[in-house]
Design a protein around this motif. Structure first.
Motif, PDB file in Angstrom:
ATOM      1  N   LEU A  14       0.855  -1.188   0.000  1.00  0.00           N
ATOM      2  CA  LEU A  14       0.000   0.000   0.000  1.00  0.00           C
ATOM      3  C   LEU A  14       0.884   1.228   0.000  1.00  0.00           C
ATOM      4  CD1 LEU A  14      -2.740  -0.875   2.647  1.00  0.00           C
ATOM      5  CD2 LEU A  14      -2.814  -1.161   0.174  1.00  0.00           C
ATOM      6  N   GLY A  15       0.557   2.194  -0.853  1.00  0.00           N
ATOM      7  CA  GLY A  15       1.345   3.410  -0.949  1.00  0.00           C
ATOM      8  C   GLY A  15       0.565   4.628  -0.507  1.00  0.00           C
ATOM      9  N   LEU A  16       1.301   5.658  -0.111  1.00  0.00           N
ATOM     10  CA  LEU A  16       0.714   6.958   0.212  1.00  0.00           C
ATOM     11  C   LEU A  16       1.045   7.886  -0.945  1.00  0.00           C
ATOM     12  CD1 LEU A  16      -0.769   8.742   2.284  1.00  0.00           C
ATOM     13  CD2 LEU A  16       1.489   9.441   3.110  1.00  0.00           C
ATOM     14  N   ILE A  33      -4.365   6.696   0.178  1.00  0.00           N
ATOM     15  CA  ILE A  33      -3.832   5.361   0.426  1.00  0.00           C
ATOM     16  C   ILE A  33      -4.352   4.458  -0.681  1.00  0.00           C
ATOM     17  CG2 ILE A  33      -3.800   3.400   2.020  1.00  0.00           C
ATOM     18  CD1 ILE A  33      -4.582   5.479   4.250  1.00  0.00           C
ATOM     19  N   GLU A  34      -3.427   3.815  -1.410  1.00  0.00           N
ATOM     20  CA  GLU A  34      -3.860   2.950  -2.499  1.00  0.00           C
ATOM     21  C   GLU A  34      -2.885   1.799  -2.700  1.00  0.00           C
ATOM     22  OE1 GLU A  34      -4.223   5.494  -5.902  1.00  0.00           O
ATOM     23  OE2 GLU A  34      -2.083   5.717  -6.120  1.00  0.00           O
ATOM     24  N   PRO A  35      -3.397   0.660  -3.165  1.00  0.00           N
ATOM     25  CA  PRO A  35      -2.530  -0.486  -3.456  1.00  0.00           C
ATOM     26  C   PRO A  35      -1.617  -0.195  -4.648  1.00  0.00           C
ATOM     27  CG  PRO A  35      -4.838  -1.146  -3.272  1.00  0.00           C
ATOM     28  CD  PRO A  35      -4.813   0.343  -3.316  1.00  0.00           C
ATOM     29  N   ASP A  81     -10.491   5.283  -4.496  1.00  0.00           N
ATOM     30  CA  ASP A  81     -11.745   4.730  -4.999  1.00  0.00           C
ATOM     31  C   ASP A  81     -11.551   3.240  -5.268  1.00  0.00           C
ATOM     32  OD1 ASP A  81     -12.924   7.231  -4.913  1.00  0.00           O
ATOM     33  OD2 ASP A  81     -12.600   7.638  -7.042  1.00  0.00           O
ATOM     34  N   ASP A  82     -12.579   2.461  -5.056  1.00  0.00           N
ATOM     35  CA  ASP A  82     -12.565   1.019  -5.322  1.00  0.00           C
ATOM     36  C   ASP A  82     -11.426   0.302  -4.588  1.00  0.00           C
ATOM     37  OD1 ASP A  82     -14.733   1.375  -7.125  1.00  0.00           O
ATOM     38  OD2 ASP A  82     -13.310   1.918  -8.700  1.00  0.00           O
ATOM     39  N   TYR A  83     -11.178   0.700  -3.341  1.00  0.00           N
ATOM     40  CA  TYR A  83     -10.059   0.157  -2.579  1.00  0.00           C
ATOM     41  C   TYR A  83     -10.077  -1.376  -2.540  1.00  0.00           C
ATOM     42  CZ  TYR A  83      -6.998  -0.990   1.339  1.00  0.00           C
ATOM     43  OH  TYR A  83      -6.016  -1.539   2.121  1.00  0.00           O
ATOM     44  N   GLY A  84     -11.201  -1.981  -2.226  1.00  0.00           N
ATOM     45  CA  GLY A  84     -11.270  -3.439  -2.096  1.00  0.00           C
ATOM     46  C   GLY A  84     -10.919  -4.160  -3.383  1.00  0.00           C
ATOM     47  N   ASP A  85     -11.481  -3.699  -4.494  1.00  0.00           N
ATOM     48  CA  ASP A  85     -11.188  -4.331  -5.787  1.00  0.00           C
ATOM     49  C   ASP A  85      -9.737  -4.137  -6.181  1.00  0.00           C
ATOM     50  OD1 ASP A  85     -13.829  -5.151  -6.017  1.00  0.00           O
ATOM     51  OD2 ASP A  85     -14.405  -3.411  -7.235  1.00  0.00           O
TER      52      ASP A  85
END
Length: 145
Positions: A14-16, A33-35, A81-85
């Protein structure tokens, strides 16, 4: 391509990201915060300019616990957006390319990115396509001569 849910012990990063949103014509900074998929991580580790300032290596199961993950990032950082996917998709990239997991050990944080906001990453920009954007072609382009 499989859309299976990764196992809880699967590796993910996960990146900032330091991004911007446009509010009333002005750019406002926002941390997201995103993968980070494996191919993107490998490119960034070669020194490409990026909006990321840090990356955390976690298990997929840990990354699903939003309260626990939020504690590792600055207060006020937002979820993409769409964090889980996106999280599941990023974890699958590390399963497919396990050699990418050696760059940041599980549980560690990497902060030596070439962070730059010179090319601003605007999250809510709208691209309006006009007729002037069309490529002009010669009149005989689609004719058999």
């Amino acid at each position: 391509m499989s859309q299976e849910i990764p196992p809880p012990e699967a590796y993910v990063v996960l990146g900032l990201a330091h991004c911007f949103v446009q509010v009333e014509g002005k750019l406002q900074p926002v941390e997201v915060i995103e993968p980070i998929p494996s191919a993107a991580l490998e490119a960034l580790l070669h020194g490409l300019p990026t909006s990321y300032s840090e990356a955390h290596a976690l298990t997929y199961g840990t990354a699903q616990d939003l309260e626990q993950v939020q504690q590792q990032f600055p207060p006020g950082a937002h979820w993409c957006d769409d964090y889980g996917d996106r999280l599941a998709a990023a974890a699958r990239t590390y399963i497919a390319r396990p050699q990418s997991t050696r760059h940041i050990p599980l549980g560690e944080t990497y902060r030596n990115f070439n962070t730059s906001t010179e090319r601003k990453r605007v999250l809510n920009s709208e691209r309006i396509v006009t007729a002037a954007d069309n490529v002009k072609q010669h009149a005989y382009t689609h004719q058999v001569l």
